[in-house]
Design an enzyme around this catalytic site. Sequence first.
Site, PDB file in Angstrom:
ATOM      1  N   ASP A   3      -5.802   7.161   2.750  1.00 35.81           N
ATOM      2  CA  ASP A   3      -7.069   7.792   3.634  1.00 35.81           C
ATOM      3  C   ASP A   3      -8.252   6.938   2.948  1.00 35.81           C
ATOM      4  OD1 ASP A   3      -8.764   9.138   4.943  1.00 35.81           O
ATOM      5  OD2 ASP A   3      -8.532  10.891   3.570  1.00 35.81           O
TER       6      ASP A   3
HETATM    7 MG   LIG Z   1     -10.850  12.970  -0.171  1.00 33.09          MG
END
Ligand SMILES: [Mg+2]
Length: 240
Positions: free
Chosen positions: A166
Amino acid sequence: MDPRLFREGTRVILYDADRIPHPGDIPFDHRASADPEPVVGGGRGTVWRVRVNDLLAALRHYRRGGMVRRLIRSAYLWTGLERTRAFLEWRLLAELHAEGMPVPAPLAARVVRTAFWYRAELLTEWLPGTRSLVSLLADSEPDARTWRRVGATLRRFHLAGIWHADLNAHNILIDQDGAVYLVDFDRGRRRRRDGRWARKNLGRLRRSLEKVHATGRALYYTPAGWRALLDGYAGYEASS
Ligand SMILES: [Mg+2]
Ligand SMILES: Nc1ncnc2c1ncn2[C@@H]1O[C@H](COP(=O)(O)OP(=O)(O)O)[C@@H](O)[C@H]1O
């Protein structure tokens, strides 16, 4: 680093006994800490700065993202202790930290199991004086050197074959001296160094920067900044 397990009923704690003498006292609930501070900003909004004895730590509860979130907030399917999100992230951070990569040292992970499900938390050492790249970009335009250091840091991770699942500007932290750290290695892992995933990883970061810029938060993001980041990325040598 002295990783140990502590079991108590349905809970299992993985912790660094070098830094935490009494695992039973770790504040996995922020209310158990002296003056807990919520961390505002990116992510899913569930990080607290807590105190563990004389240490400051970042406490994160694992929370679902995306659509499932409406149905299940924080329970994950049990497939074995070492395959829980918290244990995987703890072990990856421990390895990276031991290799000298700029990540927070893991302090403790806790998994609480109920039949087929589990909930989990992770505590990492607090990185003092850091701000996320988004928060920096909200205030002023970073100089080219800062952008290059971000790029060089990303290259360093990529050369070591480390994939951040991410990679966005909330997960890049920068301290007052301009040192760059990556946080939030949930679902991150090592991969073969074939280069393609590394490009995708950078593309994702760029889109996330453009997105936060468009919503008015990372006001000082510019294409020139991105070019400086790429410069730093290309110019980083494994030995430097
Ligand atoms: Mg984060
Ligand atoms: N070890 C740490 N030291 C200082 N700040 C941290 C640390 N870990 C996380 N943070 C702050 O908390 C924010 C959210 O943490 P993160 O681990 O990315 O969780 P999530 O994205 O799931 O909310 C980060 O963007 C950063 O600002």
